[in-house]
Design an enzyme around this catalytic site. Structure first.
Site, short mmCIF file in Angstrom:
data_model
loop_
_atom_site.label_atom_id
_atom_site.label_comp_id
_atom_site.label_asym_id
_atom_site.label_seq_id
_atom_site.Cartn_x
_atom_site.Cartn_y
_atom_site.Cartn_z
N THR A 118 72.06 47.41 34.45
CA THR A 118 71.95 47.52 33.77
C THR A 118 72.12 45.95 32.86
O THR A 118 71.78 45.71 31.44
CB THR A 118 72.29 49.11 32.25
OG1 THR A 118 73.90 48.63 33.19
CG2 THR A 118 71.95 49.99 33.25
N TYR A 185 75.48 55.30 29.07
CA TYR A 185 75.31 53.45 28.63
C TYR A 185 75.03 53.39 27.23
O TYR A 185 75.34 52.67 27.00
CB TYR A 185 74.02 53.44 29.83
CG TYR A 185 74.41 52.76 31.24
CD1 TYR A 185 74.89 52.20 31.03
CD2 TYR A 185 74.51 54.03 31.72
CE1 TYR A 185 75.51 51.75 32.33
CE2 TYR A 185 74.51 53.65 32.92
CZ TYR A 185 75.13 52.39 33.18
OH TYR A 185 75.79 51.95 34.99
N ARG A 242 34.38 47.28 49.79
CA ARG A 242 33.68 46.06 50.78
C ARG A 242 31.98 45.76 50.05
O ARG A 242 31.84 47.56 49.86
CB ARG A 242 33.80 45.73 52.03
CG ARG A 242 35.01 45.35 52.62
CD ARG A 242 34.72 45.26 53.78
NE ARG A 242 34.26 43.60 54.01
CZ ARG A 242 33.86 43.55 55.43
NH1 ARG A 242 34.42 44.12 56.38
NH2 ARG A 242 32.66 42.82 55.64
N HIS A 243 31.51 45.87 50.54
CA HIS A 243 29.93 45.10 49.82
C HIS A 243 29.58 46.44 50.81
O HIS A 243 29.48 46.44 52.62
CB HIS A 243 29.20 44.28 49.72
CG HIS A 243 29.74 43.37 51.17
ND1 HIS A 243 28.84 43.72 52.35
CD2 HIS A 243 30.39 42.59 50.83
CE1 HIS A 243 29.02 42.23 53.08
NE2 HIS A 243 30.65 41.73 52.04
N ASN A 249 26.24 40.52 58.02
CA ASN A 249 26.83 41.53 59.28
C ASN A 249 25.84 41.73 60.45
O ASN A 249 26.86 41.80 61.68
CB ASN A 249 27.10 42.48 58.42
CG ASN A 249 28.79 42.32 56.90
OD1 ASN A 249 28.13 42.76 56.14
ND2 ASN A 249 29.10 41.33 57.51
N ARG A 293 24.91 40.90 47.61
CA ARG A 293 25.10 42.74 48.78
C ARG A 293 26.26 42.90 48.14
O ARG A 293 26.07 44.56 47.87
CB ARG A 293 26.11 41.55 49.53
CG ARG A 293 26.46 41.21 49.60
CD ARG A 293 26.87 40.08 51.35
NE ARG A 293 28.15 39.43 51.37
CZ ARG A 293 28.02 38.12 51.05
NH1 ARG A 293 26.82 37.17 50.94
NH2 ARG A 293 28.95 37.40 51.64
N GLU A 313 33.27 35.40 48.03
CA GLU A 313 33.62 35.98 48.93
C GLU A 313 34.65 33.95 49.34
O GLU A 313 33.90 33.12 48.71
CB GLU A 313 32.62 35.48 50.32
CG GLU A 313 33.73 35.64 51.88
CD GLU A 313 34.48 36.63 51.97
OE1 GLU A 313 35.42 37.20 51.34
OE2 GLU A 313 34.24 37.36 53.04
N LYS A 336 39.95 26.50 66.78
CA LYS A 336 42.05 27.41 67.72
C LYS A 336 42.53 27.08 66.53
O LYS A 336 43.77 27.80 66.35
CB LYS A 336 42.14 26.23 68.58
CG LYS A 336 43.48 26.07 69.15
CD LYS A 336 43.74 24.86 70.23
CE LYS A 336 45.04 25.38 71.04
NZ LYS A 336 45.44 24.50 71.68
N HIS A 378 34.39 41.07 48.36
CA HIS A 378 34.23 41.27 50.63
C HIS A 378 35.79 40.93 50.70
O HIS A 378 36.35 41.56 50.80
CB HIS A 378 33.39 39.66 49.78
CG HIS A 378 32.06 39.48 49.50
ND1 HIS A 378 31.38 38.99 49.98
CD2 HIS A 378 32.50 38.86 47.99
CE1 HIS A 378 30.67 39.06 49.18
NE2 HIS A 378 30.77 38.70 47.80
N ARG A 383 41.74 41.39 51.43
CA ARG A 383 42.53 41.21 51.81
C ARG A 383 43.30 40.93 51.28
O ARG A 383 44.55 41.74 50.94
CB ARG A 383 42.32 40.83 53.34
CG ARG A 383 41.76 40.96 54.90
CD ARG A 383 41.34 40.02 55.38
NE ARG A 383 40.95 40.16 56.74
CZ ARG A 383 40.18 39.85 57.46
NH1 ARG A 383 39.96 38.50 56.99
NH2 ARG A 383 39.43 41.07 59.08
#
Length: 460
Positions: A118, A185, A242-243, A249, A293, A313, A336, A378, A383
């Site tokens: 507070t 208070y 998502r679309h 895909n 899409r 995207e 990688k 997308h 995410r």
């Protein structure tokens, strides 16, 4: 990973927080101020989540949690001005929280700490400011003022009646006790006023209806203020989808501006019913990217629609339109490197997840200002948005599975976000690839493409 202008891979500077701020140059204590049930803890949680999302390390030091170690379930009388033992214990809790915060800064663990309490008197605020100044820590006070009895009572019932202080108690009894605590208070509460003009502060009045700013001094303080000015705590939900499955895909390709497949079309036609099933009859606004899409997927929804370039995207640069097997063959070092640090890896001529977060910040601000939004976009974009609301760590967010043909409903609460998922009974390939998996095993076979079950494909 990022790249130099010549295309060489480089690692991000570990001495910065991702936005160019040197950790050793910035230490800020955001001090919450306000009577109980004014949304201070909600604001603290939201600010911390936002800072984490922007790669700015931060932590909440909640004085109430320190106090509970000695007094786990006090009644309202513990907070009375006539209770010297209660005052001593509350002061000790505040000192313990501030001491731990200072040690946290000294370890170099973060840039912004939030002291959640507070801090209701000028004497207490001045003590905090002096302690921080002695350690070279900036202070920024954030006062939440609200006199709307309905909002206050709603906060009491939703948050405080389920607080650890009232565990196992009848909610109505808990709410009445908490009202008595607030009255204690109120007897000593002092709002920030002209006597404290030397302090850096932000006053949020009636849940952001008015904002007063004083002595804001640097970049990070400005970022916090910018966020605070866009907050509201009214009940609302955000729907994410998502679309529908696209032709890319089915072919295991990333990026592009492909049309939706036949099954994607079926999902588009089923989406209005999915929304009705979990939409509580609310009027929504639909946001899509500018790519075909998402627009095709949203076209049967009858709500107002807005297209956002920021929702496009993740740009895969020279890898756009390739399969992961193609990328592994043509750009083996990149393939990688992306597995090693997917959040920071930037495609040659394209983007990283970190870049996406930066361009999504205006979207997040608009979401915080808005009430009920349905976003059709997308995988990589969802995410990042999902990670913001669910406080997912950056290194984990690019590996989350966000399946096709699934509607996600997020409902922000005071201390968390409630999630519901509704999956349409329409199969689609899976575009999720696990860390370290071979691209050769990520491509869908002809049999899988034609299957009516959940299949394995590839994607961002």
């Amino acid at each position: 990973m990022t790249r130099t202008p010549t295309g060489d891979l480089i690692r991000p500077n570990r001495k910065t927080n991702g936005v160019g701020v040197q950790a050793e140059d910035t230490r800020i204590c955001v001090v919450m101020v306000g009577l109980p049930a004014r949304g201070k803890s909600l604001i603290a949680q939201k600010v911390t989540r936002y800072l984490h999302w922007l790669s700015i390390p931060s932590k909440i030091f909640n004085v109430g949690q320190y106090r509970r170690s000695e007094t786990p379930a006090p009644s309202a009388s513990f907070f009375a001005t006539s209770n010297p033992e209660g005052e001593r214990l509350r002061r000790a809790a505040a000192e313990a929280a501030v001491n731990d915060m200072i040690k946290w800064f000294q370890r170099g663990a973060g840039l912004i700490a939030i002291l959640d309490a507070t801090n209701s008197t000028k004497e207490r605020r001045r003590w905090i400011q002096n302690r921080c100044a002695a350690e070279g820590i900036q202070t920024m006070f954030v006062e939440s003022k609200c006199d709307d009895p309905d909002l206050i009572m709603s906060n009491i019932r939703e948050v405080k009646a389920t607080s650890p202080d009232y565990k196992g108690q009848d909610p109505e009894v808990a709410a009445q006790d908490f009202l008595a605590r607030i009255q204690n208070y109120e007897k000593v509460y002092e709002t920030i006023d002209e006597d404290e003009l030397d302090l850096t502060y932000v006053k949020l009045i009636d849940v952001g209806q008015r904002v007063i700013i004083n002595q804001i001094k640097d970049y990070l303080q400005s970022r916090v203020v910018y966020y605070l000015m866009n907050l509201h705590i009214k009940p609302r939900s955000i729907w994410l989808s998502r679309h529908g499955e696209s032709t890319f895909n089915l072919e295991g390709k990333i990026g592009g501006d492909a049309d939706i497949s036949e099954r994607g079309e079926a999902y588009a036609r089923s989406l209005p019913d999915l929304v009705r099933r979990c939409g509580d009859g609310r009027k929504l606004t639909v946001w899509t990217s500018t790519l075909k899409r998402t627009i095709q997927t949203a076209r049967f929804l009858t709500f107002e629609k807005l297209e956002w370039k920021a929702l496009d995207e993740l740009d895969s640069g020279v890898c756009d339109g390739l399969t992961y097997a193609d990328i592994e063959e043509q750009y083996p070092e990149d393939f990688k490197a992306r597995d090693e640090d997917k959040y920071n890896y930037r495609y040659l001529g394209g983007e990283s997840y970190r870049d996406v977060v930066i361009r999504l910040e205006p979207i997040i601000m608009e979401l915080e200002r808005s009430e009920n939004i349905l976003i059709v976009t997308h995988q990589a974009i969802l995410r990042c948005i999902y990670a913001y609301f669910m406080n997912v760590a950056q290194e984990k967010s690019p590996w989350m599975e966000v399946p096709l043909h699934t509607l996600i409903k997020l409902t922000p609460k005071a201390y968390s976000t409630h999630e519901e998922r509704l999956k349409a009974d329409i199969p689609a390939v899976s575009t999720w690839r696990g860390k370290g998996s071979s691209a050769k095993h990520a491509e869908p076979t002809d049999e899988e493409r034609n299957s009516m079950g959940k299949n394995v494909g590839s994607g961002h």
